[in-house]
Design an enzyme around this catalytic site. Sequence first.
Site, PDB file in Angstrom:
ATOM      1  N   GLU A   1       0.867  -1.241   0.108  1.00 34.28           N
ATOM      2  CA  GLU A   1       0.006   0.120  -0.078  1.00 34.28           C
ATOM      3  C   GLU A   1       1.116   1.445   0.033  1.00 34.28           C
ATOM      4  OE1 GLU A   1      -2.938  -0.601   3.091  1.00 34.28           O
ATOM      5  OE2 GLU A   1      -3.422  -2.639   2.296  1.00 34.28           O
TER       6      GLU A   1
ATOM      7  N   ASN B   1       1.959  -4.874  -3.173  1.00 34.39           N
ATOM      8  CA  ASN B   1       0.728  -5.425  -3.086  1.00 34.39           C
ATOM      9  C   ASN B   1      -0.157  -4.053  -2.632  1.00 34.39           C
ATOM     10  OD1 ASN B   1      -1.106  -7.741  -2.696  1.00 34.39           O
ATOM     11  ND2 ASN B   1      -1.066  -7.086  -0.369  1.00 34.39           N
TER      12      ASN B   1
ATOM     13  N   HIS C   1     -10.286  -6.513  -2.876  1.00 37.18           N
ATOM     14  CA  HIS C   1     -11.291  -6.274  -1.678  1.00 37.18           C
ATOM     15  C   HIS C   1     -12.303  -5.488  -2.453  1.00 37.18           C
ATOM     16  CE1 HIS C   1      -8.915  -7.567   1.600  1.00 37.18           C
ATOM     17  NE2 HIS C   1      -7.833  -6.841   1.389  1.00 37.18           N
TER      18      HIS C   1
ATOM     19  N   GLU D   1      -5.897 -10.794  -1.906  1.00 38.50           N
ATOM     20  CA  GLU D   1      -6.756 -10.632  -0.576  1.00 38.50           C
ATOM     21  C   GLU D   1      -8.101 -10.439  -0.893  1.00 38.50           C
ATOM     22  OE1 GLU D   1      -5.117  -7.817   1.985  1.00 38.50           O
ATOM     23  OE2 GLU D   1      -3.119  -7.640   1.484  1.00 38.50           O
TER      24      GLU D   1
ATOM     25  N   ASP E   1     -11.956 -10.394  -1.228  1.00 34.73           N
ATOM     26  CA  ASP E   1     -13.283 -10.804  -0.541  1.00 34.73           C
ATOM     27  C   ASP E   1     -14.192  -9.637  -1.218  1.00 34.73           C
ATOM     28  OD1 ASP E   1     -12.457  -8.242   0.786  1.00 34.73           O
ATOM     29  OD2 ASP E   1     -12.031  -9.344   2.489  1.00 34.73           O
TER      30      ASP E   1
END
Length: 344
Positions: free
Chosen positions: A158, A199, A235, A264, A266
């Site tokens: 990030e 990432n 996400h 990651e 979801d």
Amino acid sequence: MRRNRLRLAGLLAAVLVAVTAPAAEARPEPPTLADLAQRHGRYFGSATDNPELTDAPYTALLGSEFDQITPGNGMKWYATEPQQGVFDFSQGDEIVDLARANHQKVRGHTLVWHSQLPGWLSDREWTADELRAVLKKHIQTEVRHYRGKVFAWDVVNEAFNEDGTYRETVFYRTLGPGYIADALRWAHQADPRVKLYLNDYNIESIGPKSDAYYRLAQELRAQGVPLHGIGLQAHLALQYGYPATLEDNLRRFSRLGLDTALSEVDIRMYVPADEAKLATQAAWYRDLTEACLAVRRCVGITLWDYTDKYSWIPAFFEGEGAALPWDEQLRPKPAYYAIREALK
């Protein structure tokens, strides 16, 4: 006497029939998500976290359905170097040991991140020389500890704002943008075989933030800095729409010679969930799985934990949840079957 002999002969005949008859066909176990992904040369994984590992039904499914694990928190800086120069790898080790027992590979997460830093690091001002030494020692100590035990590292997590400018972290403020190249070089020195990733979230679509990573990756590759992949966290949220340029975005990073991973995943929604929302969520899970399969260098998909029981979403996004392919009772949702369909 004759009657006894006949009875004995009958018993022997029955035994012979039982021995020689073909055994009733055992119904084969259906292939797992990992089995299906492996047919495409991909992995299918899940994050997990140490407090969950006492939940036996949860760990049984974690150990059987997936072939890759990411520690959600146990390898972050606050956990691994709680006091300066004092390292504690017990949480990460527990997850690595679990993965090894289940023949799963581990993605290391994460070496450099502005969040979840220990107070000794975040609560004071550093000179550039001091912070460089602290950063190098942390990266190299952790990477050496897990050398040969993880296949990839999220080295810097990030690093950019939504508009593509550098995030104002303690590392950027003190060291400038060169801290990213340094971090990659130091990690490579400590484990020359491990794959090194940058990432981030909200880089699934082509746009200012993913463009910033694309430019940075071009620069790093041109300078010979060891960068092997980009992790797109994925996400997603139903209210913001599906990232329609995901496949094109994966493709452009692969053209730079980089692997990509959906690292990651979801897909959250406003709760309560209903049939329509779950159907949309399932379609998105299918679409992002198909996007990864369509791009040769998209190496795998990792759910950010697999069950709503342990999702981070409700604690961070008020009124949202139901983001994962298994519900809180570990029952598969429509999303699970949609992923299977995509992998078949």
